[in-house]
Design a protein around this motif. Structure first.
Motif, PDB file in Angstrom:
ATOM      1  N   LEU A   1      -7.823   1.024  -5.523  1.00  0.00           N
ATOM      2  CA  LEU A   1      -7.714   1.736  -6.790  1.00  0.00           C
ATOM      3  C   LEU A   1      -6.428   2.560  -6.817  1.00  0.00           C
ATOM      4  O   LEU A   1      -5.789   2.705  -7.862  1.00  0.00           O
ATOM      5  N   HIS A   2      -6.046   3.094  -5.677  1.00  0.00           N
ATOM      6  CA  HIS A   2      -4.811   3.873  -5.534  1.00  0.00           C
ATOM      7  C   HIS A   2      -3.998   3.235  -4.409  1.00  0.00           C
ATOM      8  O   HIS A   2      -4.446   3.202  -3.253  1.00  0.00           O
TER       9      HIS A   2
ATOM     10  N   SER B   1      -8.572   3.839   0.176  1.00  0.00           N
ATOM     11  CA  SER B   1      -8.926   4.173  -1.194  1.00  0.00           C
ATOM     12  C   SER B   1     -10.194   3.415  -1.549  1.00  0.00           C
ATOM     13  O   SER B   1     -10.569   2.445  -0.872  1.00  0.00           O
ATOM     14  N   ALA B   2     -10.823   3.847  -2.601  1.00  0.00           N
ATOM     15  CA  ALA B   2     -11.901   3.032  -3.156  1.00  0.00           C
ATOM     16  C   ALA B   2     -11.282   1.750  -3.703  1.00  0.00           C
ATOM     17  O   ALA B   2     -10.111   1.721  -4.109  1.00  0.00           O
TER      18      ALA B   2
ATOM     19  N   GLY C   1     -13.371   7.415  -5.521  1.00  0.00           N
ATOM     20  CA  GLY C   1     -12.195   7.040  -6.283  1.00  0.00           C
ATOM     21  C   GLY C   1     -11.255   8.179  -6.614  1.00  0.00           C
ATOM     22  O   GLY C   1     -10.422   8.059  -7.523  1.00  0.00           O
TER      23      GLY C   1
ATOM     24  N   ASP D   1     -10.391  -1.234  -6.309  1.00  0.00           N
ATOM     25  CA  ASP D   1     -10.164  -1.263  -7.757  1.00  0.00           C
ATOM     26  C   ASP D   1     -11.177  -2.223  -8.380  1.00  0.00           C
ATOM     27  O   ASP D   1     -11.117  -3.435  -8.140  1.00  0.00           O
TER      28      ASP D   1
ATOM     29  N   GLN E   1     -14.280   7.451  -1.423  1.00  0.00           N
ATOM     30  CA  GLN E   1     -15.217   6.449  -1.929  1.00  0.00           C
ATOM     31  C   GLN E   1     -15.520   6.659  -3.402  1.00  0.00           C
ATOM     32  O   GLN E   1     -15.827   5.703  -4.127  1.00  0.00           O
TER      33      GLN E   1
END
Length: 320
Positions: free
Chosen positions: A194-195, A182-183, A257, A185, A255
């Motif tokens: 972020l996830h 994930s991208a 998000g 956070d 990338q």
């Protein structure tokens, strides 16, 4: 076809050139290694096809009529072009026969294939190489249609593809890993996604299409985890929000998000080091895969067979 839709025999054209050169039916027929009556019929048939007389038979030696004089250089050009076309067609055939023809999935054509090929070229004189980059399904089609000699793709021992089912010889060249990423956070701790997988709610998922071999593997290995849409996703699962068969596109979306994507480690090593992608889950979510080379079942050209033999030697394993 000529007047009256009559077919044209190319032998008549050669006969015409012989008579135009000698001006004598007997000598021209002898040069063409056919009987004079048959030769004369050929000339008459050509004239019927053109629709005018090409030779003045009252002259000695036989002379070209004005129509024949106009016809001669044009015919010489046509025959020269036909010969050139034949030579070029044979050259193209010979080149294709001698070439190595690969189909590689998009991601491996960008990551593994160039480095692997350099290693092969250091040991073998390979000659011309043709490479087609496409989805796993399209690559399989090319192999099944005998349009390529080799297919380079990802595979999994528990998820057979069409080439496995058709018992094409296969060699495992290397191992890879599908990592959920994930991208990062921007509001969290360093390295926090972020996830994140395993949370109470479903996370958005970026997955592979039906044409993708990685998609086939993911659907088989993550059954019950991936679901189409947030409403159908189980708690802690993945709600598919975006689908593509190109891993590079999924990487870009991750990338940005947009969600979690399972990407080959060979593709995202730089992004993991730079921190533009981070792990979205622990090792339990990883999916091991193989980088495989399939070959045609029938005997191939000598250079293709040499490449296969060297690949076996370097891989140090038996062919499946």
């Amino acid at each position: 076809m000529g007047p009256g839709n009559r077919p044209l025999d190319l032998e008549w054209l050669e006969d015409f050139l012989a008579l135009a050169e000698t001006g004598n039916f007997s000598r021209a027929a002898e040069a063409r290694a056919i009987a004079q009556p048959a030769f004369s019929r050929h000339i008459r048939a050509l004239e019927d096809w053109v629709g005018v007389e090409l030779f003045d038979r009252s002259a000695h030696p036989a002379a070209l009529t004005p129509a024949g004089l106009r016809f001669l250089p044009l015919l010489e050009g046509v025959l020269a072009n036909l010969e050139a076309a034949r030579i070029k067609a044979r050259a193209a055939h010979d080149l294709a026969a001698a070439s190595l023809r690969f189909a590689a999935t998009h991601v491996l054509s960008l990551t593994f294939f160039p480095r692997w090929l350099v290693g092969m070229e250091a040991r073998l004189r390979l000659g011309p190489i043709q490479t087609m980059s496409d989805s796993s399904q399209a690559c399989e089609d090319l192999m099944l249609q005998r349009r390529v000699q080799f297919v380079l793709c990802h595979g999994h021992a528990d998820v057979p593809g069409r080439l496995d089912e058709a018992q094409y010889p296969m060699l495992r060249l290397a191992d890879d890993m599908l990592l959920p990423v994930s991208a990062p956070d921007p509001a969290g701790a360093a390295g926090a996604p972020l996830h994140a997988l395993g949370q109470q709610g479903a996370v958005p998922g970026l997955t592979y299409s039906e044409a993708s071999g990685l998609g086939r593997i993911m659907r088989a290995r993550m059954r019950g985890v991936l679901a189409e849409g947030a409403d159908s996703a189980a708690p802690g699962g993945v709600a598919v929000v975006f689908t593509a068969h190109h891993a590079v596109l999924l990487k870009t979306m991750a990338q940005e998000g947009r969600g979690v994507a399972w990407l080959p480690q060979s593709l995202i090593a730089d992004e993991l080091r730079a921190g533009t992608l981070v792990a979205a889950g622990d090792g339990r979510w990883n999916v091991p895969v193989q980088i495989r080379l399939y070959r045609q079942r029938a005997e191939m050209s000598p250079v293709a067979e040499s490449l296969w033999a060297l690949s076996i030697l370097q891989a140090g394993q038996a062919v499946v």
